[in-house]
Design an enzyme around this catalytic site. Structure first.
Site, PDB file in Angstrom:
ATOM      1  N   GLU A 104       9.217  -4.161  10.955  1.00 50.81           N
ATOM      2  CA  GLU A 104       9.612  -2.854  10.423  1.00 50.81           C
ATOM      3  C   GLU A 104      10.128  -1.943  11.517  1.00 50.81           C
ATOM      4  O   GLU A 104       9.498  -1.744  12.548  1.00 50.81           O
ATOM      5  CB  GLU A 104       8.446  -2.175   9.700  1.00 50.81           C
ATOM      6  CG  GLU A 104       8.857  -0.827   9.113  1.00 50.81           C
ATOM      7  CD  GLU A 104       7.877  -0.260   8.100  1.00 50.81           C
ATOM      8  OE1 GLU A 104       8.106   0.871   7.624  1.00 50.81           O
ATOM      9  OE2 GLU A 104       6.887  -0.944   7.781  1.00 50.81           O
ATOM     10  N   ASP A 160      -1.041  -6.105  -0.073  1.00 54.23           N
ATOM     11  CA  ASP A 160      -1.443  -5.466   1.173  1.00 54.23           C
ATOM     12  C   ASP A 160      -2.954  -5.278   1.238  1.00 54.23           C
ATOM     13  O   ASP A 160      -3.575  -4.843   0.262  1.00 54.23           O
ATOM     14  CB  ASP A 160      -0.797  -4.081   1.292  1.00 54.23           C
ATOM     15  CG  ASP A 160       0.525  -4.103   2.020  1.00 54.23           C
ATOM     16  OD1 ASP A 160       0.815  -5.097   2.711  1.00 54.23           O
ATOM     17  OD2 ASP A 160       1.276  -3.113   1.915  1.00 54.23           O
ATOM     18  N   ASP A 211       0.826  -1.206   0.000  1.00 55.54           N
ATOM     19  CA  ASP A 211       0.000   0.000   0.000  1.00 55.54           C
ATOM     20  C   ASP A 211       0.863   1.260   0.000  1.00 55.54           C
ATOM     21  O   ASP A 211       0.344   2.376  -0.101  1.00 55.54           O
ATOM     22  CB  ASP A 211      -0.994   0.005   1.158  1.00 55.54           C
ATOM     23  CG  ASP A 211      -0.352  -0.083   2.523  1.00 55.54           C
ATOM     24  OD1 ASP A 211       0.888  -0.149   2.605  1.00 55.54           O
ATOM     25  OD2 ASP A 211      -1.103  -0.077   3.529  1.00 55.54           O
ATOM     26  N   SER A 212       2.181   1.082   0.066  1.00 54.86           N
ATOM     27  CA  SER A 212       3.098   2.200  -0.163  1.00 54.86           C
ATOM     28  C   SER A 212       2.903   2.800  -1.550  1.00 54.86           C
ATOM     29  O   SER A 212       3.379   3.912  -1.822  1.00 54.86           O
ATOM     30  CB  SER A 212       4.548   1.743   0.012  1.00 54.86           C
ATOM     31  OG  SER A 212       4.787   0.536  -0.690  1.00 54.86           O
ATOM     32  N   LYS A 216      -1.312  -9.367   3.041  1.00 55.67           N
ATOM     33  CA  LYS A 216      -0.576  -8.905   4.209  1.00 55.67           C
ATOM     34  C   LYS A 216      -1.460  -7.979   5.025  1.00 55.67           C
ATOM     35  O   LYS A 216      -2.138  -7.116   4.467  1.00 55.67           O
ATOM     36  CB  LYS A 216       0.717  -8.183   3.824  1.00 55.67           C
ATOM     37  CG  LYS A 216       1.537  -7.705   5.046  1.00 55.67           C
ATOM     38  CD  LYS A 216       2.951  -7.304   4.659  1.00 55.67           C
ATOM     39  CE  LYS A 216       3.019  -5.977   3.972  1.00 55.67           C
ATOM     40  NZ  LYS A 216       2.576  -4.843   4.839  1.00 55.67           N
ATOM     41  N   GLU A 236      -1.508  -5.570   8.785  1.00 53.37           N
ATOM     42  CA  GLU A 236      -0.727  -4.953   9.844  1.00 53.37           C
ATOM     43  C   GLU A 236      -1.385  -5.220  11.199  1.00 53.37           C
ATOM     44  O   GLU A 236      -2.609  -5.228  11.306  1.00 53.37           O
ATOM     45  CB  GLU A 236      -0.601  -3.456   9.605  1.00 53.37           C
ATOM     46  CG  GLU A 236       0.161  -3.090   8.341  1.00 53.37           C
ATOM     47  CD  GLU A 236       0.341  -1.589   8.165  1.00 53.37           C
ATOM     48  OE1 GLU A 236       0.030  -0.827   9.114  1.00 53.37           O
ATOM     49  OE2 GLU A 236       0.785  -1.176   7.079  1.00 53.37           O
TER      50      GLU A 236
END
Length: 276
Positions: free
Chosen positions: A186, A88, A49-50, A118, A120
């Site tokens: 991270e 993501d 999602d970056s 993925k 978070e």
């Protein structure tokens, strides 16, 4: 894509089995051209999602939508054949409930053909991870600095220092127990990255978490130096592509203004025998 190419892809299970073995190589990709290059050398291609910041110029990942992730996931899948493609889950697509997470994860995998998603979060997201895995969705976890929670964390700061280390370790243990096949660590102290890697039975994928992780991931645009002013401490630049690209664009502009491009070799003659 042929059935043969599809079946030759690395799977989430194969990545999980790499724990403690040859380091796992991961990079992001958001476009067809980049996916093809990354796929040739990496074990995991992450459609991160970056892309909100890298492709769309957003200030954070929070504005990224499911439709964005699907469109870029499809492009990456079309132009890759061997790496495991992980996508993501964007902010707001999985946090509400395990059921919401399953609907959106199933949609991502169904519409892109990707091999995993993925999410978070650690202890809080463990029940959701278990829910997804039990229903056939391979999950890569992401703990430590979680960019989608940047407003709660107070910025993009190193996590897990001093007394906070036990919290991050608990997150790692929780997502591993829940069934994640790997976990991204991270922006953690190197000693904590090493500690977590030794404590969990699944591969750790570091991004600013030290050399002892089971693998490493970077945003491909960062390691290629495509953003001249953005220099995170944990990124090694393997090229300075921003300068190369700007020089090329400047040379093109100069040639166009001087009528030096296109030249005869780039032009077509008025001759019926020439068809291309």
């Amino acid at each position: 894509m042929s059935a043969t190419a599809h079946h030759s892809r690395l799977t989430a299970s194969a990545i999980r089995e790499r724990k403690g073995a040859t380091p796992i190589v991961c990079l992001t990709a958001y476009t067809a051209a980049m996916a093809s290059m990354v796929d040739a050398h990496c074990d995991v291609t992450l459609v991160g999602d970056s892309l909100g910041m890298v492709v769309y110029g957003l200030p954070s990942t929070l504005g990224v939508t499911m439709d964005m992730m699907i469109a870029h996931g499809q492009a990456v899948m079309r132009s890759s054949s061997r790496s495991l493609v992980v996508i993501d889950m964007p902010f707001g697509s999985y946090e509400e409930s395990p059921e919401q997470a399953f609907r959106n994860a199933a949609r991502l995998m169904r519409e892109t053909g990707a091999g995993a998603v993925k999410v978070e979060g650690g202890v809080t997201m463990a029940p959701t991870i278990a829910f997804l895995v039990a229903r056939g969705i391979p999950v890569m976890a992401h703990i430590g600095l979680t960019p989608q929670a940047v407003n709660v964390l107070g910025g993009y700061k190193v996590q897990g220092r001093a007394s906070d280390a036990d919290r991050v370790l608990a997150d790692a243990l929780a997502v591993a127990e829940a069934g994640a096949f790997a976990v991204v660590l991270e922006k953690l102290p190197e000693t904590l990255g090493r500690r977590i890697t030794g404590a969990v039975a699944i591969p750790t994928i570091g991004i600013g978490a030290g050399v002892d992780c089971d693998g490493q991931i970077l945003v491909v645009d960062d390691m290629l130096g495509l953003f001249a002013a953005f220099r995170p401490k944990f990124v090694r630049r393997y090229a300075e592509m921003a300068g190369v690209a700007e020089d090329a664009i400047a040379a093109y502009a100069t040639d166009v203004r001087a009528r030096a491009f296109p030249g005869p070799e780039h032009s077509f003659a008025d001759n019926s025998s020439q068809t291309s």
